[in-house]
Scaffold this active site. Structure first.
Site, mmCIF file in Angstrom:
data_model
loop_
_atom_site.group_PDB
_atom_site.id
_atom_site.type_symbol
_atom_site.label_atom_id
_atom_site.label_comp_id
_atom_site.label_asym_id
_atom_site.label_seq_id
_atom_site.Cartn_x
_atom_site.Cartn_y
_atom_site.Cartn_z
ATOM 1 C CB SER A 142 13.934 11.073 19.762
ATOM 2 O OG SER A 142 14.009 11.752 21.114
ATOM 3 C CG ASP A 356 16.328 19.577 20.050
ATOM 4 O OD1 ASP A 356 16.354 18.913 20.748
ATOM 5 O OD2 ASP A 356 15.996 17.970 19.366
ATOM 6 C CG HIS A 385 14.046 16.497 21.503
ATOM 7 N ND1 HIS A 385 14.779 16.242 20.917
ATOM 8 C CD2 HIS A 385 13.219 15.219 22.068
ATOM 9 C CE1 HIS A 385 15.116 14.588 20.232
ATOM 10 N NE2 HIS A 385 13.810 14.241 21.539
#
Lengths: 442, 442
Positions: A142, A356, A385
């Site tokens: 991320s 995701d 995610h």
């Protein structure tokens, strides 16, 4: 510092002066970091781990199952380093640390920072303070993946040998920018926000909590929510006592209005009552999905700061790997990005979470397609995610296999630290004096 | 009524007394509706259209391209009826209409309503007031699809001949319940909310706007946002003048802090500046994706009411087609739902939007799989949930083909109204006196 934000057992290195990408100079900027394992003699068995939006330097707290002997993050082989990003409430310079110019916390006056600022100040600590000569691998998911992609581009060629990125993008998408905006607006709506000039103990809890609820949903998937909650109702053990929870249900009802009606409807949802017209009086249930969100919102406000949240989401908005790097006339932005990605160390490991919806698998496929010799792993997970923080087994397997294949030399010699010793080794002998890597031109 | 909510050219029928599913009796409840075309002699050429969360009875406003001669919604063939749901600010009884018991608007005291309440009160208007004998087809998307599924179950067998549902579910998912909760929390965070007891002219604009931004993102898709906005920046033609827009950027900066830094970072995003350290002072750009969201938020608060928004999202939470209908011991909730769907009129048309992440295609596939002889159409659209309001061409084609095939009789006779005449026919001759359909037992 906001009194409620948990303290972490970590190191703090104070950088006397650091000029941010925006031009502002931070003075006496603390950088919080943690290390595991021990540097080898060559000072090159280094694993850098980069944390995500609400993470901290304490990798064990959020990626714990990956850490340990014979696991992906192995302190008996690697000197593992994770530093807290600028603007985060977990120890590095941020809206909740003291501005030396005023003697008060920066609050909303903390200058904007970029992913590149984080990487550069962390490199400063790693090289100038800890004496590292070369980094074997940088790993992050991320926002941590954004930093991971920046690491090799902000250091001399060959300084970073390999990178591993998970659930990230080469440039922050319109989708992510828009979600960040939507979440910040929730905070701005809270009267306690006061344009950021709130007392630490009086932060905009409701707005930050609403922002977190929204964010959390973007981290999950529709199907994982359905499996977990469906239309289950949550029956509180005791009647709600706080005004807040009553008000939030819209059920602070004046005499004229019957307070039990919603209960009736919701009990029907549970199939308990066949006739819709004559509900029995019972404690008011809410849906489990609602109560879970509220719980998560409450949990978050106890560990995060609203100005920090605004700051870091804006930081992510600036992420674009090609920004300012390879501009040439007539080149499209897509071509610029491809050229930049091609400058990264070859043989990257790129990991996607199949479900995701925030950093979508095609974004990671794009990264892998432009880094020569990359391996793309799509984890068949329904967790959305958050899969990169949840699917430990498959991630451990992919990362460990990649490291053993790509960094054979580090797995061949003797262990750098024994079990039990690893955690403490660095504190005793991590400072190596003058830096030997010149980063000034990067 | 909130002065800013637009007036619609529509009919209002006042229902003297209506008992809601929760047990509360609404007195003198207005129901706003619009009709197009003319009832045939058999009073059975009726098309009922059900609107979604923020829609109104004015179908032409939100599904306009589907309306017209030789289109899906053809007033020269059908008598088309669309009524506003309870709790909506567009004319039916709601938090912004007057409570006859107090002489003041209901505000937060408006009792909870269900999808079934909407269907029952709309049926009352259609049958008791307009004299309809049979409904040829009910059509609706999203929340309108929920009502469409309820229509046949709340009327005698055969009263509704066919249904067409788009982008909807047979029961509201945990995912949708959670998004609704997250949006309501944004409203609750706004100090202007005052537990719902605000003056119409002083509604919680910021909270409602934030809720809308979040909702809007759930209606779209990641890829449609990326195509439209990418990382484009929005350069305001004139410098921002309002305190609000400044504050929302976190850029009301005291002297110590440089207000132009974010500009620099964001200009770099545009690839305009190679050196990140010395930005030229320029008007502050924000990302187009941000400015679009803000625009949509502002637009929404001018046409909707926060109590109404809270009310309708909670109404949707109660949606579960099986609720209270076919309970039998040892049956799972999935089996109950399947049994209930099997009670619907056969040969339904069910339409999915392929990229719909809110009401996902498998939810429509489930509906189609249990209604005998149903047709499932998946529209290959990247527009997300909003596709049902956007993909006019394909929806018109599917709906028109279905109607011509399934309701042959209505396409064979002479036109019921000529062009130009259709819109006005009903106002002159729509009241047929006593109802001939007895709904009391449904």
């Amino acid at each position: 510092m906001s009194s409620s934000i948990p303290r972490i057992d970590q190191q703090i290195f104070v950088v006397p002066s650091f000029t941010l990408e925006c031009g502002t100079e931070l003075k006496d900027a603390p950088v919080a970091y943690k290390t595991w394992g021990r540097l080898n003699e060559a000072r090159d068995n280094v694993m850098v781990i980069c944390h995500a939006l609400t993470g901290s330097a304490d990798v064990e707290d959020w990626w714990g199952p990956l850490m340990g002997s014979n696991k992906a993050f192995d302190p008996s082989r690697f000197f593992i380093f994770c530093a807290n990003v600028l603007g985060s409430p977990y120890g590095s310079a941020s809206p909740i640390t003291t501005n030396p110019a005023t003697g008060r916390p920066y609050g909303p006056e903390f200058p904007p920072t970029s992913i590149r600022d984080d990487v550069r100040i962390h490199q400063h600590v790693l090289i100038q303070h800890l004496g590292v000569r070369r980094v074997a691998v940088v790993i992050g998911g991320s926002m941590g993946g954004m930093a991971t992609l920046e690491w090799p581009l902000l250091s001399p060629p060959g300084f970073v040998r390999r990178i591993i990125v998970l659930a990230t993008s080469a440039r922050h998408s319109a989708w992510c920018i828009a979600w960040g905006e939507s979440q910040r607006q929730s905070i701005y709506s809270d009267p306690a926000y006061k344009e950021g000039y709130y007392e630490p103990s009086e932060q905009p809890r409701n707005g930050l909590s609403a922002a977190r609820m929204c964010a959390l949903l973007t981290y999950r998937s529709r199907d994982s929510f359905e499996r977990r909650f469906g239309r289950k109702v949550h029956l509180p053990a005791t009647p709600p006592t706080t005004k807040r929870s009553e008000a939030r249900e819209g059920l602070i009802t004046p005499p004229a209005s019957p307070p039990l009606e919603v209960e009736a409807l919701e009990l029907h949802n549970d199939g308990l009552d066949r006739d819709g017209r004559e509900p029995a009086p019972t404690p008011r249930p809410i849906f489990s999905a609602q109560s879970y969100l509220r719980y998560q919102g409450d949990k978050f406000i106890a560990r995060f700061d609203a100005n920090c949240y605004i700051h870091i989401t804006r930081k992510m908005d600036t992420h674009d790997l090609a920004r300012g790097r390879v501009a040439s006339e007539g080149t499209t932005t897509d071509e610029l990005l491809a050229k930049t990605l091609a400058m990264l160390p070859p043989h990257a490991l790129v990991i996607s979470i199949q479900s995701d919806g925030l950093f979508t698998p095609p974004e990671q496929a794009l990264i892998a397609s432009h880094i020569p010799g990359s391996e793309l792993v799509v984890v068949a997970s329904g967790e959305g995610h958050d899969g990169f923080l949840v699917e430990f087994e498959e991630i451990n397997h992919s990362v460990l296999g990649f490291l053993q294949r790509e960094l054979k030399d580090l797995y061949e010699g003797p262990l750098v630290a024994e079990d039990g010793e690893a955690d403490f080794a660095v504190k005793k002998e991590s400072v190596f004096g003058e830096a030997e890597v010149d980063l000034t031109r990067w």
